[in-house]
Each structure stands twice: as structure tokens, then as C-alpha cells.
Design an enzyme around this catalytic site. Structure first.
Site, PDB file in Angstrom:
ATOM      1  CE  LYS A  80      -4.560   0.753   0.465  1.00  0.00           C
ATOM      2  NZ  LYS A  80      -5.684  -0.059   0.011  1.00  0.00           N
ATOM      3  N   GLY A 180     -25.566   2.162   2.643  1.00  0.00           N
ATOM      4  CA  GLY A 180     -24.750   2.798   1.607  1.00  0.00           C
ATOM      5  C   GLY A 180     -25.122   2.329   0.217  1.00  0.00           C
ATOM      6  N   GLY A 182     -23.806   3.527  -2.664  1.00  0.00           N
ATOM      7  CA  GLY A 182     -22.810   4.125  -3.553  1.00  0.00           C
ATOM      8  C   GLY A 182     -22.507   3.195  -4.710  1.00  0.00           C
ATOM      9  CB  VAL A 184     -19.892  -1.515  -3.718  1.00  0.00           C
ATOM     10  CG1 VAL A 184     -20.127  -2.996  -3.452  1.00  0.00           C
ATOM     11  CG2 VAL A 184     -18.455  -1.289  -4.170  1.00  0.00           C
ATOM     12  CE1 TYR A 186     -28.773   1.468  -9.241  1.00  0.00           C
ATOM     13  CE2 TYR A 186     -26.760   0.851 -10.407  1.00  0.00           C
ATOM     14  CZ  TYR A 186     -28.124   1.104 -10.417  1.00  0.00           C
ATOM     15  OH  TYR A 186     -28.855   0.970 -11.575  1.00  0.00           O
TER      16      TYR A 186
HETATM   17  P1  NAD Z   1     -18.879   5.018  -2.518  1.00  0.00           P
HETATM   18  O1  NAD Z   1     -18.215   6.215  -1.939  1.00  0.00           O
HETATM   19  O2  NAD Z   1     -19.247   5.004  -3.971  1.00  0.00           O
HETATM   20  O3  NAD Z   1     -20.224   4.686  -1.713  1.00  0.00           O
HETATM   21  C1  NAD Z   1     -20.376   4.811  -0.348  1.00  0.00           C
HETATM   22  C2  NAD Z   1     -21.796   5.309  -0.118  1.00  0.00           C
HETATM   23  O4  NAD Z   1     -22.058   5.258   1.269  1.00  0.00           O
HETATM   24  C3  NAD Z   1     -21.996   6.757  -0.576  1.00  0.00           C
HETATM   25  O5  NAD Z   1     -23.137   6.827  -1.418  1.00  0.00           O
HETATM   26  C4  NAD Z   1     -22.182   7.520   0.746  1.00  0.00           C
HETATM   27  O6  NAD Z   1     -23.080   8.613   0.603  1.00  0.00           O
HETATM   28  C5  NAD Z   1     -22.747   6.445   1.637  1.00  0.00           C
HETATM   29  N1  NAD Z   1     -22.536   6.646   3.062  1.00  0.00           N
HETATM   30  C6  NAD Z   1     -21.442   7.127   3.705  1.00  0.00           C
HETATM   31  N2  NAD Z   1     -21.632   7.135   5.033  1.00  0.00           N
HETATM   32  C7  NAD Z   1     -22.863   6.611   5.237  1.00  0.00           C
HETATM   33  C8  NAD Z   1     -23.636   6.350   6.401  1.00  0.00           C
HETATM   34  N3  NAD Z   1     -23.190   6.628   7.619  1.00  0.00           N
HETATM   35  N4  NAD Z   1     -24.868   5.819   6.240  1.00  0.00           N
HETATM   36  C9  NAD Z   1     -25.354   5.537   5.003  1.00  0.00           C
HETATM   37  N5  NAD Z   1     -24.657   5.767   3.870  1.00  0.00           N
HETATM   38  C10 NAD Z   1     -23.437   6.300   3.991  1.00  0.00           C
HETATM   39  O7  NAD Z   1     -17.926   3.779  -2.145  1.00  0.00           O
HETATM   40  P2  NAD Z   1     -17.951   2.326  -2.783  1.00  0.00           P
HETATM   41  O8  NAD Z   1     -16.916   2.254  -3.836  1.00  0.00           O
HETATM   42  O9  NAD Z   1     -19.348   1.932  -3.072  1.00  0.00           O
HETATM   43  O10 NAD Z   1     -17.390   1.477  -1.552  1.00  0.00           O
HETATM   44  C11 NAD Z   1     -18.214   1.163  -0.438  1.00  0.00           C
HETATM   45  C12 NAD Z   1     -17.381   0.445   0.607  1.00  0.00           C
HETATM   46  O11 NAD Z   1     -16.833  -0.757   0.056  1.00  0.00           O
HETATM   47  C13 NAD Z   1     -16.171   1.233   1.132  1.00  0.00           C
HETATM   48  O12 NAD Z   1     -15.958   0.914   2.478  1.00  0.00           O
HETATM   49  C14 NAD Z   1     -15.019   0.709   0.297  1.00  0.00           C
HETATM   50  O13 NAD Z   1     -13.772   0.833   0.974  1.00  0.00           O
HETATM   51  C15 NAD Z   1     -15.415  -0.750   0.161  1.00  0.00           C
HETATM   52  N6  NAD Z   1     -14.846  -1.414  -1.028  1.00  0.00           N
HETATM   53  C16 NAD Z   1     -15.100  -0.920  -2.253  1.00  0.00           C
HETATM   54  C17 NAD Z   1     -14.584  -1.571  -3.388  1.00  0.00           C
HETATM   55  C18 NAD Z   1     -14.856  -1.068  -4.775  1.00  0.00           C
HETATM   56  O14 NAD Z   1     -14.578  -1.798  -5.742  1.00  0.00           O
HETATM   57  N7  NAD Z   1     -15.419   0.120  -4.953  1.00  0.00           N
HETATM   58  C19 NAD Z   1     -13.782  -2.719  -3.222  1.00  0.00           C
HETATM   59  C20 NAD Z   1     -13.561  -3.212  -1.928  1.00  0.00           C
HETATM   60  C21 NAD Z   1     -14.094  -2.545  -0.839  1.00  0.00           C
END
Ligand code: NAD
Length: 353
Positions: A80, A180, A182, A184, A186
Site C-alpha cells: 500500500k 450505503g 454508492g 458498490v 447500488y
Molecule cells: P462510494 O463512496 O461510492 O459509496 C459509499 C456510499 O455510502 C456513498 O453513497 C455515501 O453517501 C454512503 N454513506 C457514507 N456514510 C454513510 C452512512 N453513515 N450511512 C449511510 N450511507 C453512507 O464507495 P464504494 O466504492 O461503493 O465502496 C463502499 C465500501 O466498500 C467502502 O468501504 C469501500 O472501501 C469498500 N470497497 C469498495 C470496493 C470497490 O470496488 N469500490 C472494493 C472493496 C471494498
């Protein structure tokens, strides 16, 4: 701070401090373990209050990547990087290219990617200085946004969790609460609705929650009430640390399976979940789809191959649940770490033949 002491505490191989004054770059790259392959992990940009905070974060995150890659069965080690800067103010081409030049000096021992505070477009600047970067855009021959693949893997992991907890793979009628919606959350909600699950969800972005609720026909609740929703599976897909002393009192689920990183606030919360009879799918096993996706970019990206590799998350989780069930002293989180260490040790022994 004694840096060697910190490295020895977590068995790190190498820590590289990167200083390029003209670009304003101060970064730390941590390579945890390269037994299984080159150390892959994203570069996080964050205005850490102290150098010590930055070092501890990069050491913790790089070790987590070793475990994630190992359990996923990838030929990758854990690494990292952190850049000590504010992504809203300090991010620019020169800074990112300077970082790329340091990555290049490691000759492929460390492969970088996007993370919190950096994005796919930023990786194109890094790519100008090193080929040891993944997660670049589709137009540049990369794999682009990994989120749909991560969501697919989490969906497979939820099926494995349902199998272990309820003795069934099909999700028809199961009540699943997603925190959430977001990138993922969705895509996960979409898969779950198609599987016939009864989805309740929330997001602090009220407009987004409303739009997704209408599009998918799912129930939306206020973010502060999601922990109180009676459900079969709670799926954290927002931020880390959501399983803690306060939420443990409130959760009304039989299992937890979601995408967020570092869901358990402290190791002891894994044990408390078990005492409450809640089955926990360890985050770094179920959310490996994003890592699998960039891994597939390393020798010519193929989305179908990435999805087929994500199918294995189902079996990996069942194996972790089996190891935990066979030993009272192990939580599922412990079992996942044990599985990761066993594979690394086995490959290390093989190398000595
Ligand atoms: P993102 O930022 O697109 O989505 C996160 C969503 O959570 C946002 O819409 C935000 O408004 C919402 N949110 C934040 N705090 C909140 C709360 N207290 N209550 C309700 N909603 C809340 O992120 P993502 O890419 O969808 O990732 C989501 C999680 O999965 C993160 O923890 C990320 O580290 C983990 N993750 C993501 C991936 C990836 O491929 N994107 C891979 C592994 C792990």
C-alpha cells in the site's frame, strides 16, 4: 517512532519514504509480504496529522492486502502507499507523476492503484512514469471502475452466507438491509432485487437514496435507523468500523455480509458477534472482487474472467466458516486470517525445495 520495531511487529519486508520537494510529494510505500507475488495495493491520499499516523496507516493497510490477496487465491503480495496531502487542494499532475517515478524505482516489487483520495484518472498520470500501475481506465486498456465486479463478488458471498446460516443458496424473500447505496451498494442492491430478496437500504445522500429506491423498488430508511432494521442479513457498504459497542446493541440480523473495509471496529467485536449468534462474513474475503478485477488487468483484462474468479468467493467463504466452526477459539475473522497465513506458509515452504 522506532520504524524497524513497527515493521517487525507486523513482519513487513520494506518501507520506502519518498520525498520530491519540487513536486511537494511526501509519500510512504509499504511492502508487507511478497511470498505470493508482487505487492499490490492502492495509493491513499490523505492529509495525515502526523508522519506517525501516515506510517501506521500504511503498515496496517498493506498487511491487510497480503491477507486479502492470499485468501482470494491470487499470486500477489500485500502493499500500500500513502501520500501525505489533501486531495481537494494538493493533487496535481506533477505530484502524481513524482509518485509514479518512485513506484518505478521498485522495479515491480510494488504495483499501485487508486484508493481513497485518488481515482482512475489520477492513475493515468502515474502511468506516464511507470507501468507498475493497475485500475486504469478502459480507454487506456485498463479495467476501469471495479465496483460492479466487487458488488458481484459480495452477492456471491451473501449466497454463501445464506447457505451457511439458513441452509439455502437462493435469496428469495430474505430480508437484506444495505448501508450505503454508492458504487458498490447500488450494484449489489440490483443483484439482490433480481434474486428476489426483500431489500431495505439507506444512504446519507438522501437524493441518491430516493432515486435508487424508485429505480429498484426497494424500501429506503433514514441512515440513522439502518442498524435497527430487523433483517436476515445486514450488508455494510459505506464505511468501516460499523460493528462496534453501540451498534452491537442494536443490530437485529442473523448475519453480516457486505463490501465495506474494516467493518469490525476492534478484534473483540468479532467475538461479540459470535456470542450473539450473528454469522460474520469477513470483509477482506467477501469484498475481494475489486482486487481480483485489477489482478485480471495485469495480463490483459477480461471481464468474464474477473467474474468467474469472483465466483470462487462463495467457496472461499464456506471454507472460512468451516474452519471457524471446527475450533471454538476462532472467530470467522480469525479463521480467514489463518487461511491466508496457511497459504503463504505453504508457498514459502515450496520455494525452499
Ligand atoms: P462510494 O463512496 O461510492 O459509496 C459509499 C456510499 O455510502 C456513498 O453513497 C455515501 O453517501 C454512503 N454513506 C457514507 N456514510 C454513510 C452512512 N453513515 N450511512 C449511510 N450511507 C453512507 O464507495 P464504494 O466504492 O461503493 O465502496 C463502499 C465500501 O466498500 C467502502 O468501504 C469501500 O472501501 C469498500 N470497497 C469498495 C470496493 C470497490 O470496488 N469500490 C472494493 C472493496 C471494498
Amino acid at each position: 517512532m522506532q520504524i524497524f520495531e513497527q515493521m517487525m511487529r507486523r513482519s513487513h519486508e520494506q518501507v520506502v519514504y519518498c520525498n520530491e520537494e519540487s513536486a511537494g510529494l511526501r509519500a510512504i510505500i509499504a511492502i508487507h509480504d511478497t511470498t505470493l507475488g508482487p505487492a499490490l495495493g492502492g495509493v491513499r491520499m490523505y492529509p495525515y496529522a502526523t508522519e506517525e499516523d501516515a506510517l501506521l496507516d500504511v503498515l496496517r493497510l498493506s498487511k491487510g492486502m497480503t491477507y486479502k490477496a492470499s485468501v482470494a487465491g491470487l499470486n500477489l503480495g500485500g502493499g500500500k502507499a500513502v501520500i501525505i496531502a489533501d486531495p481537494r487542494k494538493d493533487k496535481n499532475e506533477v505530484l502524481l507523476r513524482a509518485f509514479g517515478r518512485f513506484v518505478e524505482t521498485l522495479g515491480g516489487r510494488y504495483i499501485t492503484a487508486e484508493d481513497v483520495g485518488t481515482n482512475v484518472a489520477d492513475m493515468e498520470y502515474v502511468l506516464a512514469e511507470t507501468s507498475h500501475v493497475v485500475g486504469i481506465s478502459v480507454t487506456q486498456g485498463g479495467s476501469g471502475d471495479p465496483s460492479p465486479v466487487t458488488a458481484y463478488g459480495v452477492w456471491k458471498g451473501i449466497q454463501a452466507t445464506a447457505h451457511a446460516k439458513f441452509g439455502r443458496d437462493d435469496l428469495e424473500g430474505l430480508r437484506i438491509a444495505i448501508q450505503g447505496l454508492g458504487k458498490v451498494g447500488y450494484h449489489l442492491a440490483r443483484h439482490l432485487v433480481q434474486s428476489g430478496a426483500q431489500v431495505t437500504a439507506c444512504d446519507i445522500d438522501a437524493a441518491r437514496a430516493k432515486a435508487v429506491g424508485e429505480e429498484l423498488g426497494i424500501e429506503i430508511v433514514a441512515p440513522e435507523t439502518i442498524f435497527d432494521v430487523p433483517c436476515d442479513i445486514f450488508s455494510p457498504c459505506a464505511m468501516g468500523g460499523v460493528i462496534n459497542d453501540e451498534t452491537l446493541e442494536r443490530l437485529q440480523c442473523a448475519a453480516i455480509a457486505g463490501a465495506a473495509n474494516n467493518q469490525i471496529a476492534e478484534e473483540r467485536h468479532g467475538r461479540l458477534l459470535e456470542e450473539k449468534g450473528i454469522l460474520y462474513a469477513p470483509d477482506f474475503v467477501i469484498n475481494a472482487g475489486g482486487l481480483i478485477n485489477v489482478y485480471c488487468e495485469m495480463d490483459g483484462y477480461n471481464r468474464d474472467r474477473a467474474l468467474r474468479m469472483c465466483d470462487t468467493i462463495y467457496d472461499k467463504l464456506l471454507e472460512v466458516f468451516r474452519i471457524a466452526a471446527s475450533d471454538d477459539a476462532l472467530t470467522t475473522h480469525d479463521a480467514a486470517q489463518l487461511a491466508a497465513r496457511r497459504r503463504i506458509e505453504a508457498v514459502r515452504r515450496l520455494r525452499s525445495l
